[in-house]
Design a protein around this motif. Structure first.
Motif, mmCIF file in Angstrom:
data_model
loop_
_atom_site.group_PDB
_atom_site.id
_atom_site.type_symbol
_atom_site.label_atom_id
_atom_site.label_comp_id
_atom_site.label_asym_id
_atom_site.label_seq_id
_atom_site.Cartn_x
_atom_site.Cartn_y
_atom_site.Cartn_z
ATOM 1 N N ILE A 1 -5.473 1.868 -8.812
ATOM 2 C CA ILE A 1 -6.144 1.896 -7.512
ATOM 3 C C ILE A 1 -5.515 2.952 -6.604
ATOM 4 O O ILE A 1 -6.226 3.697 -5.918
ATOM 5 C CB ILE A 1 -6.118 0.501 -6.862
ATOM 6 C CG1 ILE A 1 -7.019 -0.452 -7.661
ATOM 7 C CG2 ILE A 1 -6.539 0.567 -5.392
ATOM 8 C CD1 ILE A 1 -6.868 -1.909 -7.280
ATOM 9 N N ALA A 2 -4.194 3.038 -6.603
ATOM 10 C CA ALA A 2 -3.503 4.017 -5.750
ATOM 11 C C ALA A 2 -3.877 5.444 -6.136
ATOM 12 O O ALA A 2 -4.113 6.292 -5.263
ATOM 13 C CB ALA A 2 -1.995 3.820 -5.831
ATOM 14 N N LEU B 1 -6.678 6.372 -7.791
ATOM 15 C CA LEU B 1 -8.096 6.559 -7.471
ATOM 16 C C LEU B 1 -8.277 6.815 -5.980
ATOM 17 O O LEU B 1 -9.092 7.651 -5.576
ATOM 18 C CB LEU B 1 -8.904 5.339 -7.910
ATOM 19 C CG LEU B 1 -9.055 5.155 -9.418
ATOM 20 C CD1 LEU B 1 -9.687 3.802 -9.718
ATOM 21 C CD2 LEU B 1 -9.861 6.289 -10.037
ATOM 22 N N HIS B 2 -7.507 6.123 -5.157
ATOM 23 C CA HIS B 2 -7.554 6.320 -3.707
ATOM 24 C C HIS B 2 -7.204 7.766 -3.340
ATOM 25 O O HIS B 2 -7.697 8.291 -2.337
ATOM 26 C CB HIS B 2 -6.594 5.350 -3.012
ATOM 27 C CG HIS B 2 -6.581 5.492 -1.524
ATOM 28 N ND1 HIS B 2 -7.554 4.934 -0.709
ATOM 29 C CD2 HIS B 2 -5.727 6.136 -0.697
ATOM 30 C CE1 HIS B 2 -7.286 5.241 0.549
ATOM 31 N NE2 HIS B 2 -6.189 5.960 0.586
ATOM 32 N N ASN B 3 -6.373 8.404 -4.154
ATOM 33 C CA ASN B 3 -5.960 9.788 -3.918
ATOM 34 C C ASN B 3 -6.807 10.783 -4.709
ATOM 35 O O ASN B 3 -6.365 11.891 -4.988
ATOM 36 C CB ASN B 3 -4.471 9.953 -4.251
ATOM 37 C CG ASN B 3 -3.600 9.474 -3.127
ATOM 38 O OD1 ASN B 3 -3.428 10.170 -2.135
ATOM 39 N ND2 ASN B 3 -3.057 8.273 -3.254
ATOM 40 N N ARG B 4 -8.015 10.354 -5.062
ATOM 41 C CA ARG B 4 -9.023 11.216 -5.685
ATOM 42 C C ARG B 4 -8.704 11.654 -7.106
ATOM 43 O O ARG B 4 -9.219 12.665 -7.572
ATOM 44 C CB ARG B 4 -9.331 12.424 -4.799
ATOM 45 C CG ARG B 4 -9.861 12.018 -3.457
ATOM 46 C CD ARG B 4 -10.221 13.189 -2.628
ATOM 47 N NE ARG B 4 -10.701 12.712 -1.339
ATOM 48 C CZ ARG B 4 -11.319 13.475 -0.468
ATOM 49 N NH1 ARG B 4 -11.509 14.736 -0.722
ATOM 50 N NH2 ARG B 4 -11.725 12.964 0.660
ATOM 51 N N ARG C 1 -0.065 4.453 -2.560
ATOM 52 C CA ARG C 1 -1.058 5.439 -2.101
ATOM 53 C C ARG C 1 -0.405 6.518 -1.260
ATOM 54 O O ARG C 1 -0.678 7.704 -1.416
ATOM 55 C CB ARG C 1 -2.138 4.759 -1.266
ATOM 56 C CG ARG C 1 -3.008 3.815 -2.012
ATOM 57 C CD ARG C 1 -3.994 3.155 -1.076
ATOM 58 N NE ARG C 1 -4.769 2.158 -1.790
ATOM 59 C CZ ARG C 1 -5.829 1.571 -1.306
ATOM 60 N NH1 ARG C 1 -6.245 1.860 -0.087
ATOM 61 N NH2 ARG C 1 -6.480 0.680 -2.014
ATOM 62 N N GLN C 2 0.462 6.093 -0.349
ATOM 63 C CA GLN C 2 1.129 7.045 0.539
ATOM 64 C C GLN C 2 2.112 7.923 -0.225
ATOM 65 O O GLN C 2 2.247 9.117 0.058
ATOM 66 C CB GLN C 2 1.849 6.286 1.650
ATOM 67 C CG GLN C 2 0.921 5.520 2.564
ATOM 68 C CD GLN C 2 1.695 4.658 3.541
ATOM 69 O OE1 GLN C 2 2.615 5.133 4.201
ATOM 70 N NE2 GLN C 2 1.335 3.385 3.632
ATOM 71 N N GLY D 1 0.786 -1.232 0.000
ATOM 72 C CA GLY D 1 0.000 0.000 0.000
ATOM 73 C C GLY D 1 0.813 1.274 0.000
ATOM 74 O O GLY D 1 0.283 2.358 0.251
#
Length: 139
Positions: free
Chosen positions: A126-127, A129-132, A93-94, A90
């Motif tokens: 996905i990463a 999308l997770h961050n908008r 994303r960070q 993960g």
């Protein structure tokens, strides 16, 4: 997790990341690069005022990189690589969130932020999308 500017001393590590098979498959140019070509690119990247090439670390360990390419003041492109030994945790994303904070703090506030991700690169999609991030086009 913190980021520091890349240096010439990071060249061998950056080349290892760039030529990792998964990175090659996700890259725009899907081929490994030679050490000479990589060093030339790195020198140019480090001297480009419209580019920030950062090494992401945690507790002294290099986890990956992100790059911000500012095209004028209206569009910034973000890209990243997670080191092979750190994938699947993960961290992408960070790293994207860290890159976005960097962009806002360093004069890119108000700019459109974009990324080019291959459709088959599901973890990166996905990463982002997770961050908008919002998909604009799938090529």
């Amino acid at each position: 997790m913190i980021a520091r500017p890349a240096r010439l001393a990071d060249s061998a590590w950056l080349l290892r990341l760039r030529n990792d098979p998964a990175t090659v498959a996700a890259s725009r140019v899907q081929r490994a690069v030679s050490p000479i070509d990589h060093e030339h690119w790195l020198r140019m990247a480090l001297n480009n005022p419209a580019r920030a090439l950062m090494i992401v670390t945690r507790r002294g360990r290099r986890l990956g990189t992100y790059r911000l390419d500012g095209f004028g003041s209206t569009v910034v492109e973000v890209s990243l690589t997670v080191a092979p030994e750190w994938r699947g945790r993960g961290l992408a994303r960070q790293i994207i969130a860290l890159a976005l904070r960097h962009a806002r703090r360093h004069g890119y506030a108000g700019a459109a932020v974009c990324a080019q991700v291959r459709a088959e690169n599901t973890p990166s999609l996905i990463a982002f999308l997770h961050n908008r991030f919002v998909p604009h086009a799938i090529l």
